[in-house]
Design an enzyme around this catalytic site. Structure first.
Site, PDB file in Angstrom:
ATOM      1  N   HIS A  37       0.836  -1.207   0.000  1.00  0.00           N
ATOM      2  CA  HIS A  37       0.000   0.000   0.000  1.00  0.00           C
ATOM      3  C   HIS A  37       0.873   1.259   0.000  1.00  0.00           C
ATOM      4  CE1 HIS A  37      -2.555  -2.968   2.340  1.00  0.00           C
ATOM      5  NE2 HIS A  37      -3.380  -2.638   1.376  1.00  0.00           N
ATOM      6  N   GLN A 153      -8.461  -7.060 -10.499  1.00  0.00           N
ATOM      7  CA  GLN A 153      -9.113  -5.847  -9.993  1.00  0.00           C
ATOM      8  C   GLN A 153      -8.684  -4.635 -10.826  1.00  0.00           C
ATOM      9  OE1 GLN A 153      -9.671  -4.916  -5.682  1.00  0.00           O
ATOM     10  NE2 GLN A 153      -7.898  -3.614  -5.989  1.00  0.00           N
ATOM     11  N   MET A 184       3.290  -9.169  -0.775  1.00  0.00           N
ATOM     12  CA  MET A 184       2.739  -8.644   0.478  1.00  0.00           C
ATOM     13  C   MET A 184       1.229  -8.594   0.394  1.00  0.00           C
ATOM     14  SD  MET A 184       5.225  -5.761   1.886  1.00  0.00           S
ATOM     15  CE  MET A 184       6.946  -6.127   2.175  1.00  0.00           C
TER      16      MET A 184
HETATM   17  P1  AMP Z   1      -6.398  -3.735  -0.352  1.00  0.00           P
HETATM   18  O1  AMP Z   1      -6.206  -2.976   0.915  1.00  0.00           O
HETATM   19  O2  AMP Z   1      -6.018  -5.170  -0.266  1.00  0.00           O
HETATM   20  O3  AMP Z   1      -7.753  -3.492  -0.976  1.00  0.00           O
HETATM   21  O4  AMP Z   1      -5.356  -3.108  -1.379  1.00  0.00           O
HETATM   22  C1  AMP Z   1      -5.376  -1.743  -1.680  1.00  0.00           C
HETATM   23  C2  AMP Z   1      -4.487  -1.483  -2.861  1.00  0.00           C
HETATM   24  O5  AMP Z   1      -3.148  -1.890  -2.563  1.00  0.00           O
HETATM   25  C3  AMP Z   1      -4.914  -2.296  -4.100  1.00  0.00           C
HETATM   26  O6  AMP Z   1      -4.779  -1.486  -5.256  1.00  0.00           O
HETATM   27  C4  AMP Z   1      -3.923  -3.432  -4.099  1.00  0.00           C
HETATM   28  O7  AMP Z   1      -3.703  -3.972  -5.390  1.00  0.00           O
HETATM   29  C5  AMP Z   1      -2.679  -2.743  -3.569  1.00  0.00           C
HETATM   30  N1  AMP Z   1      -1.756  -3.743  -3.030  1.00  0.00           N
HETATM   31  C6  AMP Z   1      -2.012  -4.691  -2.103  1.00  0.00           C
HETATM   32  N2  AMP Z   1      -0.933  -5.461  -1.900  1.00  0.00           N
HETATM   33  C7  AMP Z   1       0.035  -4.997  -2.735  1.00  0.00           C
HETATM   34  C8  AMP Z   1       1.382  -5.382  -3.008  1.00  0.00           C
HETATM   35  N3  AMP Z   1       1.962  -6.392  -2.387  1.00  0.00           N
HETATM   36  N4  AMP Z   1       2.068  -4.671  -3.933  1.00  0.00           N
HETATM   37  C9  AMP Z   1       1.490  -3.626  -4.589  1.00  0.00           C
HETATM   38  N5  AMP Z   1       0.225  -3.217  -4.368  1.00  0.00           N
HETATM   39  C10 AMP Z   1      -0.495  -3.887  -3.459  1.00  0.00           C
END
Ligand code: AMP
Length: 286
Positions: A37, A153, A184
């Protein structure tokens, strides 16, 4: 940094900023913030005059037997992370603020949501597109940042933005990994130490697949069979899918040509993990 909880408050702050012509960047999240994030926030911070992040565990994207209730919500740590990343506004709404009493409207992207995770998580992407559409309407960003980690997504949201003629740019940022290669994810915290070690097989297998494509392998059936073998050899798990699809349309491929996404979802214990890698198979007749 200002923490705002209502739509009216956030709009009140953003309207004059938008009028002044400053570029507004937006990073939507469900919290439990990690380096993945934070990398999105850093890129947004570099590229935009004002950065808005949201922390909202969106109930409509969880299935009835999924982890909505137990999803981690470490709000104080999340606010500290946003502050460290120099976020200007963090939007932390209650569910009722985003889904007012009596709300019945959904945003659905068809076709792309029938692929990959869509088949295993019915309704999930409708929940995602509905909440992201609402957040886009509240923030009205110039640029919104998403992670390649959730490749489907990102593809679905890019399609939604194209289809609805939304005047904003979707920026897809690289997947951030642990030193041993595991992507992650807030859900990694659910893994036992043994499961955590086993989970390294996912990225290792994707890297093997990418190297195979780079060295000339094009047949999807043999590629995915090789991947399945490697993942099953690493320990007990349930493979939801291992697929090769067109990176933009998510249509399944039988031969790796052009820009393809090799994606997988595997359950290790009770934790469902997803990961992917982009490959370039070149021209069909090469
Ligand atoms: P989430 O909180 O899981 O909904 O993720 C929020 C945003 O962070 C989304 O756009 C995810 O794709 C991105 N995200 C989550 N994990 C990672 C990661 N390991 N590397 C890059 N972006 C991430």
């Amino acid at each position: 940094m200002l923490k705002l909880e209502t739509v009216a408050d956030l709009r009140g702050h953003l309207t004059p900023i938008r009028r002044s012509g400053r570029v507004i960047g937006f990073v939507p999240t469900m919290g439990a913030l990690h380096e993945g994030h934070r990398s999105l926030m850093r890129i947004a911070r570099r590229e935009c005059g004002v950065v808005v992040a949201s922390v909202f565990v969106n109930p409509t994207q969880f299935g009835p037997n999924e982890d909505f209730e137990k999803y981690p919500r470490p709000l104080e740590a999340d606010l500290a992370a946003c502050r460290e990343e120099e976020i200007d506004f963090v939007f932390v709404p209650e569910v009722g603020e985003i889904y007012p009493e009596g709300a019945v409207t959904k945003v659905t992207v068809s076709r792309l949501v029938e692929a990959l995770c869509g088949r295993h998580r019915p309704g999930h992407f409708d929940g995602v597109t509905t909440v992201v559409a609402k957040l886009f309407n509240i923030v009205q960003p110039d640029r919104a940042y998403f992670g390649q980690k959730d490749a489907q997504q990102a593809a679905v949201i890019q399609q939604m933005v194209r289809d609805l003629l939304w005047p904003l740019e979707i920026v897809v940022c690289p997947t951030v990994r642990e030193p041993d290669g595991l992507a992650m994810s807030s859900r990694n915290a659910y893994l036992s130490p043994r499961e955590r070690r086993q989970a390294t097989c996912l990225n290792a297998t994707l890297q093997w697949a990418k190297e195979s494509v780079d060295s000339g392998r094009r047949d999807v059936a043999s590629l995915t069979a090789g991947m399945r073998e490697r993942i099953e050899a690493a320990g007990p798990c349930t493979i939801d899918y291992i697929e090769v699809v067109d990176a933009r349309t998510l249509d399944p491929k039988t031969v790796v040509t052009g820009r393809c996404l090799i994606a997988l979802a595997v359950r290790i214990g009770s934790t469902r993990l997803i990961d992917n890698v982009l490959v370039d198979g070149g021209d069909a007749d090469r």
